[in-house]
Motif scaffolding. Structure first.
Motif, PDB file in Angstrom:
ATOM      1  N   GLU A  46       0.818  -1.203   0.000  1.00 52.26           N
ATOM      2  CA  GLU A  46       0.000   0.000   0.000  1.00 52.26           C
ATOM      3  C   GLU A  46       0.855   1.258   0.000  1.00 52.26           C
ATOM      4  O   GLU A  46       1.944   1.291   0.583  1.00 52.26           O
ATOM      5  N   TYR A  59       0.159  12.052   1.106  1.00 48.75           N
ATOM      6  CA  TYR A  59       0.162  11.003   2.108  1.00 48.75           C
ATOM      7  C   TYR A  59      -1.147  10.222   2.042  1.00 48.75           C
ATOM      8  O   TYR A  59      -2.194  10.764   1.679  1.00 48.75           O
ATOM      9  N   SER A  60      -1.076   8.972   2.453  1.00 55.08           N
ATOM     10  CA  SER A  60      -2.307   8.222   2.631  1.00 55.08           C
ATOM     11  C   SER A  60      -2.985   8.711   3.904  1.00 55.08           C
ATOM     12  O   SER A  60      -2.331   9.201   4.836  1.00 55.08           O
ATOM     13  N   ASP A  61      -4.293   8.557   3.964  1.00 55.12           N
ATOM     14  CA  ASP A  61      -5.041   9.007   5.136  1.00 55.12           C
ATOM     15  C   ASP A  61      -4.601   8.282   6.404  1.00 55.12           C
ATOM     16  O   ASP A  61      -4.665   8.843   7.500  1.00 55.12           O
ATOM     17  N   THR A 106       0.168   7.379  -6.865  1.00 51.35           N
ATOM     18  CA  THR A 106       0.063   6.630  -5.614  1.00 51.35           C
ATOM     19  C   THR A 106      -0.095   5.141  -5.850  1.00 51.35           C
ATOM     20  O   THR A 106      -0.347   4.383  -4.908  1.00 51.35           O
TER      21      THR A 106
END
Length: 124
Positions: A46, A59-61, A106
């Motif tokens: 991920e 950024y990812s959450d 992403t």
């Protein structure tokens, strides 16, 4: 041909901090967008964060309030500072590079070069 080598993984207690680093060779680092991914046990890899060569970040959450990506062009290195670690952050962490565009994506397919990964284990 770009080569990436991660370092800095290890074992840390929940709530602690750790920094992983990635050193690149074989290309002009100031024209490389860098990213961090991870693969938790039994799960898919991920996206976590990226930092483009023009300074854009994403950024990812799941990590945006706890992790910070940075780069040192003089040392050809990108870092991921990880704070307030949780057991669910346990994973193999990978750095990735995209030398084709200043607006990286992403998805794994957006990156052509990968490090070998470094294990991060967070104990409860």
């Amino acid at each position: 041909q770009l080569q990436l080598v991660e370092s800095g993984g290890g074992l840390v207690q929940a709530g602690g901090s750790l920094r992983v680093s990635c050193t690149a060779s074989g290309g002009p680092f100031n024209r490389i967008s860098m990213a961090w991914f991870r693969r938790p046990p039994g799960q898919e890899r991920e996206f976590l964060a990226h930092l483009s060569w023009i300074g854009l970040t994403a950024y990812s959450d799941s990590v945006k309030d706890r992790f910070a990506i940075s780069r040192d062009n003089a040392k050809n290195t990108t870092n991921l500072q990880m704070d307030a670690l949780k057991p669910e952050d346990t994973a193999v962490y990978f750095c990735a590079a995209d030398n084709r565009r200043p607006f990286p994506g992403t998805d794994e397919s957006d990156y052509d070069y990968w490090g070998q990964g470094t294990q991060v284990t967070v104990s409860s």
